[in-house]
Design a protein around this motif. Structure first.
Motif, PDB file in Angstrom:
ATOM      1  N   GLU A 173       0.725  -1.022   0.105  1.00  0.00           N
ATOM      2  CA  GLU A 173      -0.072  -0.074  -0.122  1.00  0.00           C
ATOM      3  C   GLU A 173       0.736   1.245  -0.131  1.00  0.00           C
ATOM      4  OE1 GLU A 173      -2.951   0.133  -0.294  1.00  0.00           O
ATOM      5  OE2 GLU A 173      -3.584  -2.074  -0.154  1.00  0.00           O
ATOM      6  N   MET A 177       1.157   3.277  -3.725  1.00  0.00           N
ATOM      7  CA  MET A 177       0.375   4.253  -3.857  1.00  0.00           C
ATOM      8  C   MET A 177       0.754   5.668  -3.999  1.00  0.00           C
ATOM      9  SD  MET A 177      -2.240   5.534  -0.636  1.00  0.00           S
ATOM     10  CE  MET A 177      -0.906   5.594   0.380  1.00  0.00           C
ATOM     11  N   GLU A 179       0.996   9.802  -3.471  1.00  0.00           N
ATOM     12  CA  GLU A 179       0.326  10.877  -2.821  1.00  0.00           C
ATOM     13  C   GLU A 179       0.933  12.087  -2.820  1.00  0.00           C
ATOM     14  OE1 GLU A 179       0.134  10.103   1.540  1.00  0.00           O
ATOM     15  OE2 GLU A 179       1.619   8.445   1.280  1.00  0.00           O
ATOM     16  N   ILE A 286       1.489   0.786   7.174  1.00  0.00           N
ATOM     17  CA  ILE A 286       0.156   1.336   6.227  1.00  0.00           C
ATOM     18  C   ILE A 286      -0.847   1.205   7.562  1.00  0.00           C
ATOM     19  CG2 ILE A 286      -0.378  -1.168   5.640  1.00  0.00           C
ATOM     20  CD1 ILE A 286      -1.669   2.288   3.978  1.00  0.00           C
ATOM     21  N   ARG A 289      -1.353   4.552   9.867  1.00  0.00           N
ATOM     22  CA  ARG A 289      -2.299   5.521   9.233  1.00  0.00           C
ATOM     23  C   ARG A 289      -3.489   5.341   9.434  1.00  0.00           C
ATOM     24  NH1 ARG A 289       0.049   7.410   3.674  1.00  0.00           N
ATOM     25  NH2 ARG A 289      -1.872   8.563   3.429  1.00  0.00           N
ATOM     26  N   THR A 290      -4.219   4.137   9.168  1.00  0.00           N
ATOM     27  CA  THR A 290      -5.404   3.658   9.461  1.00  0.00           C
ATOM     28  C   THR A 290      -5.929   3.935  10.970  1.00  0.00           C
ATOM     29  OG1 THR A 290      -5.115   2.175   7.759  1.00  0.00           O
ATOM     30  CG2 THR A 290      -7.253   2.014   9.080  1.00  0.00           C
ATOM     31  N   ARG A 292      -4.402   6.119  12.980  1.00  0.00           N
ATOM     32  CA  ARG A 292      -4.717   7.492  13.293  1.00  0.00           C
ATOM     33  C   ARG A 292      -6.145   7.967  12.768  1.00  0.00           C
ATOM     34  NH1 ARG A 292      -0.338  12.030  11.590  1.00  0.00           N
ATOM     35  NH2 ARG A 292      -1.378  13.189  13.162  1.00  0.00           N
ATOM     36  N   GLU A 293      -6.614   7.354  11.803  1.00  0.00           N
ATOM     37  CA  GLU A 293      -8.190   7.886  11.381  1.00  0.00           C
ATOM     38  C   GLU A 293      -8.924   7.220  12.617  1.00  0.00           C
ATOM     39  OE1 GLU A 293      -9.044   9.532   8.873  1.00  0.00           O
ATOM     40  OE2 GLU A 293     -11.201   9.294   9.212  1.00  0.00           O
ATOM     41  N   LYS A 296      -8.818   9.256  15.663  1.00  0.00           N
ATOM     42  CA  LYS A 296      -9.708  10.398  15.230  1.00  0.00           C
ATOM     43  C   LYS A 296     -11.153  10.466  15.489  1.00  0.00           C
ATOM     44  CE  LYS A 296     -10.385  12.921  11.143  1.00  0.00           C
ATOM     45  NZ  LYS A 296      -9.943  13.455   9.794  1.00  0.00           N
ATOM     46  N   ARG A 297     -11.730   9.235  15.010  1.00  0.00           N
ATOM     47  CA  ARG A 297     -13.118   8.928  15.318  1.00  0.00           C
ATOM     48  C   ARG A 297     -13.331   8.496  16.806  1.00  0.00           C
ATOM     49  NH1 ARG A 297     -14.164   5.261   9.625  1.00  0.00           N
ATOM     50  NH2 ARG A 297     -13.327   6.602   8.447  1.00  0.00           N
ATOM     51  N   MET A 364      -6.657  -4.760   3.860  1.00  0.00           N
ATOM     52  CA  MET A 364      -6.437  -3.911   4.823  1.00  0.00           C
ATOM     53  C   MET A 364      -7.348  -3.881   6.146  1.00  0.00           C
ATOM     54  SD  MET A 364      -5.873  -0.430   2.500  1.00  0.00           S
ATOM     55  CE  MET A 364      -5.540   0.552   3.987  1.00  0.00           C
ATOM     56  N   ILE A 365      -6.588  -3.454   7.365  1.00  0.00           N
ATOM     57  CA  ILE A 365      -7.419  -3.186   8.391  1.00  0.00           C
ATOM     58  C   ILE A 365      -8.100  -1.736   8.244  1.00  0.00           C
ATOM     59  CG2 ILE A 365      -7.303  -2.652  11.029  1.00  0.00           C
ATOM     60  CD1 ILE A 365      -4.889  -4.596  11.055  1.00  0.00           C
ATOM     61  N   THR A 366      -9.351  -1.797   8.591  1.00  0.00           N
ATOM     62  CA  THR A 366     -10.120  -0.640   8.597  1.00  0.00           C
ATOM     63  C   THR A 366     -10.158   0.186   9.784  1.00  0.00           C
ATOM     64  OG1 THR A 366     -12.375  -1.407   8.836  1.00  0.00           O
ATOM     65  CG2 THR A 366     -11.446  -1.587   6.394  1.00  0.00           C
ATOM     66  N   PRO A 367     -10.856   1.463   9.766  1.00  0.00           N
ATOM     67  CA  PRO A 367     -10.629   2.289  10.939  1.00  0.00           C
ATOM     68  C   PRO A 367     -11.915   1.610  11.685  1.00  0.00           C
ATOM     69  CG  PRO A 367     -10.568   3.769   9.121  1.00  0.00           C
ATOM     70  CD  PRO A 367     -10.577   2.493   8.336  1.00  0.00           C
ATOM     71  N   ASN A 368     -12.814   1.127  11.155  1.00  0.00           N
ATOM     72  CA  ASN A 368     -14.079   0.323  11.793  1.00  0.00           C
ATOM     73  C   ASN A 368     -13.743  -0.640  12.479  1.00  0.00           C
ATOM     74  OD1 ASN A 368     -15.845   2.249  11.486  1.00  0.00           O
ATOM     75  ND2 ASN A 368     -16.923   1.542   9.595  1.00  0.00           N
TER      76      ASN A 368
ATOM     77  N   MET B 294      -6.363  13.460  -8.960  1.00  0.00           N
ATOM     78  CA  MET B 294      -5.431  13.579  -8.093  1.00  0.00           C
ATOM     79  C   MET B 294      -4.834  15.269  -8.116  1.00  0.00           C
ATOM     80  SD  MET B 294      -2.375  11.248  -6.954  1.00  0.00           S
ATOM     81  CE  MET B 294      -1.682  11.233  -5.486  1.00  0.00           C
ATOM     82  N   ALA B 304      -4.265  14.231  -1.565  1.00  0.00           N
ATOM     83  CA  ALA B 304      -4.865  13.215  -2.364  1.00  0.00           C
ATOM     84  C   ALA B 304      -4.111  12.018  -2.412  1.00  0.00           C
ATOM     85  CB  ALA B 304      -4.773  13.834  -3.731  1.00  0.00           C
ATOM     86  N   THR B 305      -4.784  10.865  -2.509  1.00  0.00           N
ATOM     87  CA  THR B 305      -3.960   9.689  -2.660  1.00  0.00           C
ATOM     88  C   THR B 305      -4.655   8.901  -3.905  1.00  0.00           C
ATOM     89  OG1 THR B 305      -5.596   8.270  -1.142  1.00  0.00           O
ATOM     90  CG2 THR B 305      -3.564   9.332  -0.337  1.00  0.00           C
ATOM     91  N   GLN B 306      -3.725   7.915  -4.604  1.00  0.00           N
ATOM     92  CA  GLN B 306      -4.544   7.157  -5.583  1.00  0.00           C
ATOM     93  C   GLN B 306      -3.719   5.835  -5.744  1.00  0.00           C
ATOM     94  OE1 GLN B 306      -3.084   8.367  -9.572  1.00  0.00           O
ATOM     95  NE2 GLN B 306      -3.990   6.822 -10.489  1.00  0.00           N
ATOM     96  N   LYS B 307      -4.409   4.779  -5.662  1.00  0.00           N
ATOM     97  CA  LYS B 307      -4.099   3.485  -5.748  1.00  0.00           C
ATOM     98  C   LYS B 307      -4.727   2.847  -6.966  1.00  0.00           C
ATOM     99  CE  LYS B 307      -5.496   2.100  -1.478  1.00  0.00           C
ATOM    100  NZ  LYS B 307      -5.494   1.481  -0.047  1.00  0.00           N
ATOM    101  N   TYR B 331      -5.363   9.954   6.319  1.00  0.00           N
ATOM    102  CA  TYR B 331      -4.776   8.818   7.045  1.00  0.00           C
ATOM    103  C   TYR B 331      -5.124   7.482   6.580  1.00  0.00           C
ATOM    104  CZ  TYR B 331      -4.209  12.535  10.620  1.00  0.00           C
ATOM    105  OH  TYR B 331      -3.886  13.698  11.370  1.00  0.00           O
ATOM    106  N   TYR B 332      -6.543   7.110   6.419  1.00  0.00           N
ATOM    107  CA  TYR B 332      -7.020   5.997   5.928  1.00  0.00           C
ATOM    108  C   TYR B 332      -6.989   5.957   4.340  1.00  0.00           C
ATOM    109  CZ  TYR B 332      -9.941   1.885   5.140  1.00  0.00           C
ATOM    110  OH  TYR B 332     -10.413   0.844   4.557  1.00  0.00           O
ATOM    111  N   ASP B 336     -14.279   2.561   2.245  1.00  0.00           N
ATOM    112  CA  ASP B 336     -15.230   1.777   2.763  1.00  0.00           C
ATOM    113  C   ASP B 336     -16.599   1.919   1.918  1.00  0.00           C
ATOM    114  OD1 ASP B 336     -13.534   0.750   4.656  1.00  0.00           O
ATOM    115  OD2 ASP B 336     -14.273   2.082   5.982  1.00  0.00           O
TER     116      ASP B 336
END
Lengths: 376, 443
Positions: A173, A177, A179, A286, A289-290, A292-293, A296-297, A364-368, B294, B304-307, B331-332, B336
């Motif tokens: 990832e 990816m 950014e 990776i 950073r998930t 961190r989200e 935040k929630r 990926m592990i999700t924030p949820n 992006m 911005a991110t792109q995959k 971050y994420y 979803d």
């Protein structure tokens, strides 16, 4: 406002970090998801008067790097799990011969060929404990493209400083990816080079000499004025093959001591703090950073959470992690692998605290996922 | 016990660790004589040794650099040494690989590659046709009918001819010689002096394991060496050494990467995060459209991110991108619930179905889908637009992205048009035309 925002992948930023740190030699073999590093180095390194070359397999790639390192070049290669498996023989050799090299391992789903384009954080133990004797190999893990630059520079610093192989442990990832990267805010380590003996001191030079166990031997290249005796077999300070002589055992202990004696200096975590936290989440790469989200929630829901993104996975930053766990009742370790690999090596640090893993395989592990775990 | 001579790279009064009568004695003496005859500065010689009986000769040498490596890998380490020396240092270091037939068997690819590169490495293969150090097992060089502990009925697999093999890799200095040949010193010296890859197969007898059960003697060894050396060495060497070639063609060349720094030029009203999934067919610029989106976001000061995702063969089947654009640090990076989904082809539709994008979509999601595709069941706001016929398949996803931006007004359309123009130049007019056609269909 920054005027130097660029769109970059983590792989490209590993290459940028290596160039910034003065990498002079790169040998590569293509493998998804690490090929971007190889391509960037082939494109850029010759411009910086360095050598970037294709090798016929990963065994050769690392052996070329170690040969070049012995000749005095700051060297690097990059691969993923299947290629890493082939490199293990030569990583052990680099460790034993005290030849610096940086290896970027961009993780993908395993075992075996696994999933070339699927992410994972399943190579934590495979990278760290790949040597006979389980010697400590410094491992740094980036969680953003900017951190790819930062930790590659850091890895190059410690490889030279300690004369040892150092790993940048990325993942698909982060690696593939793209950014936005602010080049004005990039963080880097000092540019260093392994310490060398004085010119004219050729007599009495020993390839693996040290006074105290934690010292790093002075480096002289093959082809230099000091006669070098390099060997991957058990040896004394001169490099002569020995069978269990006291000096040989001293050399073997030194290989570990020179790393662990600097563990506190290498320790590097990034904390998203809540001083009144009752929950600590530890993660890296990776998943950090998930997390961190998720944090935040969680805070939006009134939860008191502290997050630690572990950059220096090894040597384990024990003091920092213990300190981070003060006052919390539960430590969660989030990582994208089946068995909780990093958790398995750090959970002994948290004696009065419950340690719970948040894991995932193939996705990926999700924030949820994290929120559901911490809302017990 | 053998004692070394005076003008030598060897240790004084050194005892060789080899068995009585072993061909390695000849190998070491002739290598030493060759190095001496070339009058090389010992500090400009690196002996890279392999594993096995011959590999321990590094301990016999006192003055040159020695580099005792792992089994079969010696040639690869030596290649690395020479690449760094020839290109980065230019010190004319002479690197000699000392390897047995066992090492040459397990590390054959490294020898092949050094020969293909024509790097200035000399490989001296001590071929005694078996693994001596571990008890005489057969190697890839064992002759037919050769009896060893692991071929008790006699070897039934033909031996490799390393000379023929390495010649086929373009190596110009390749020869085979008996360890007792009086020309051995000259041959080794010539090989080391050769400014490029050189290989000498030195055929030997292992007195411990080869004789006794096998009918083998000096005459047979000589015949083997002669057979492998059927073609004589060329008088003129044509190939350029690799490091010289690299320095003239690759080193110091200018970078192809343009300055692609971006500066904020537009202001976006987006507060929070938009997650886009763009799906279509490989070769139809799907991932490019995501990159342009992006970049449009970044031109507005957004993050911005792109995959990207595609089948492993890359050039066929689906192509899919996920783009996250946000006013906050991202971050994420996963998606979803997507905010916007663009589907331009049947391959794209199949993939968003398989990967769960459609099932994760809800009434907050907007889907813009090529209208010739079959019906889908969704709670999302669905626009069916003839993207492929209105815009051509190549522009379909980019124009759909631009049209939705114009529709939603979170990112100024000018930013996306600017981003497209940076890539296609004046052809941007075609995309602006597409937007004008699509926009009314999104109301």
């Amino acid at each position: 406002m920054s005027t130097s925002i660029k769109i970059r992948t983590g792989n490209q930023m590993i290459a940028e970090g290596a160039l910034h740190a003065g990498c002079q030699f790169f040998a590569g073999y293509p493998i998804t998801p690490a090929s971007g590093i190889y391509k960037s180095m082939i494109e850029e390194l010759p411009k910086h008067n360095g050598v970037a070359i294709s090798s016929p397999d990963e065994i050769s790639a690392l052996a070329y790097c170690i040969g070049a390192s012995a000749r005095g070049a700051k060297a690097m290669t990059a691969t993923s799990g299947p290629g890493w498996s082939l490199m293990i023989e030569t990583v052990q050799y680099a460790l034993m011969t005290e030849l610096p090299v940086v290896i970027a391992v961009v993780q993908r789903l395993g075992p075996s060929t696994g999933g070339a384009t699927q992410g994972a954080q399943g190579d934590i133990l495979l990278t760290e404990y790949c040597t006979s004797g389980a010697y400590t190999i410094p491992i740094f893990a980036p969680s953003t493209a900017e951190e790819c630059f930062e930790v590659t520079s850091l890895a190059m610093f410690w490889a030279e400083e300690l004369r040892t192989p150092v790993i940048v442990l990325s993942d698909k990832e982060i690696g593939m990816m793209s950014e936005d990267v602010d080049f004005d805010s990039l963080v880097s380590s000092p540019i260093n080079y392994r310490k060398q003996p004085d010119s004219g001191s050729a007599n009495g030079f020993k390839t693996y000499d040290f006074k105290t166990s934690s010292d790093v031997p002075l480096f002289s290249p093959v082809g230099g004025e000091h006669k070098t005796t390099i060997t991957g077999s058990a040896h004394d300070k001169k490099g002569s093959l020995q069978k269990n002589s006291p000096e040989t055992i001293e050399v073997l202990r030194h290989l570990q001591t020179k790393i662990t004696s600097r563990a506190e200096e290498m320790a590097f975590i990034k904390t998203d703090d809540d001083p009144n936290a009752d929950i600590l989440i530890i993660s890296f790469g990776i998943t950090a950073r998930t997390a961190r989200e998720a944090v935040k929630r969680a805070r939006e829901q009134g939860m008191r959470v502290r997050l630690v993104n572990v950059i220096s996975l090894f040597p384990i930053p024990e003091i920092l992690l213990k300190k981070a766990a003060r006052g919390v009742h539960t430590v969660f370790v989030a990582e994208e692998n089946l068995t909780g690999q990093y958790r398995s090596v750090i959970q002994h640090l948290f004696t009065d605290t419950t340690v719970i893993g948040i894991n995932s395989l193939g996705t990926m592990i999700t924030p949820n996922d994290i929120l559901e775990s911490i809302i017990l | 016990m053998t004692t070394a001579q005076s003008t030598t790279f060897l240790k004084d009064s050194v005892s060789f660790p080899f068995c009585k009568g072993c061909g390695h004695h000849h190998y070491v003496h002739n290598l030493d004589n060759a190095l001496s005859s070339l009058q090389l500065d010992p500090k400009k010689v690196c002996i890279v040794s392999d594993i096995g009986c011959i590999g321990i000769l590094d301990a016999l040498f006192v003055s040159p650099h020695t580099f005792h490596t792992t089994h079969g890998r010696s040639t690869a380490f030596a290649t690395g040494v020479e690449l760094a020396d020839g290109i980065l240092n230019d010190s004319k270091l002479k690197t000699v690989v000392v390897i047995g037939d066992g090492g040459a068997t397990i590390g054959l690819l490294h020898i092949v590659n050094a020969a293909l590169l024509n790097v200035d490495v000399t490989v001296l293969v001590a071929n005694n046709m078996l693994y001596g150090m571990t008890g005489g097992q057969n190697s890839g060089f064992s002759p037919l009918e050769f009896i060893t502990p692991t071929t008790p009925e006699g070897n039934i697999v033909p031996p490799m001819d390393i000379c023929a093999m390495i010649k086929s890799c373009g190596a110009e200095y390749v020869t085979s010689i008996s360890a007792t040949d009086k020309n051995l010193t000259t041959v080794i010296a010539d090989a080391i002096a050769h400014p490029g890859f050189a290989l000498v197969e030195i055929v030997e007898l292992c007195t411990e394991f080869a004789i006794g059960k096998n009918k083998i003697d000096g005459k047979i060894i000589q015949t083997m060496a002669d057979q492998h050396n059927a073609a004589t060495l060329p008088t003129v060497f044509k190939r350029k050494e690799f490091c010289e070639e690299y320095k003239s063609k690759v080193l110091g060349r200018p970078s192809k990467i343009k300055n692609d720094s971006l500066t904020q030029k537009y202001i976006s009203s987006l507060r929070g995060t938009r997650r886009w999934v763009i799906a279509g067919t490989a070769g139809e610029k799907v991932q490019l459209s995501s990159y342009l989106l992006m970049r449009a976001g970044i031109l507005c000061g957004l993050h911005a991110t792109q995959k990207n995702d595609n089948p492993v063969t890359q050039g066929s089947g689906f192509s899919l991108s996920e783009v996250v654009v946000s006013s906050d640090e991202i971050y994420y990076t996963g998606i979803d619930v997507p905010d916007v989904v663009i589907i331009s082809s049947a391959e794209g539709l199949k993939e968003v179905t398989v990967n769960g994008t459609l099932s994760r979509s809800n009434k907050q999601t907007v889907i813009i889908m090529e209208d010739s595709l079959p019906e889908i069941v969704t709670t999302a706001k669905l626009y069916r637009v003839p993207l492929r016929s209105l815009c051509t398949p190549q522009r379909a996803t980019t124009s759909a992205v631009a049209a939705f931006i114009a529709h939603e007004l979170m990112i100024p359309l000018e930013a996306m048009i600017d981003s497209i123009q940076m890539h296609v130049g004046e052809k941007v007019l075609l995309y602006q035309d597409d937007v004008r056609k699509i926009l009314p269909l999104l109301s």
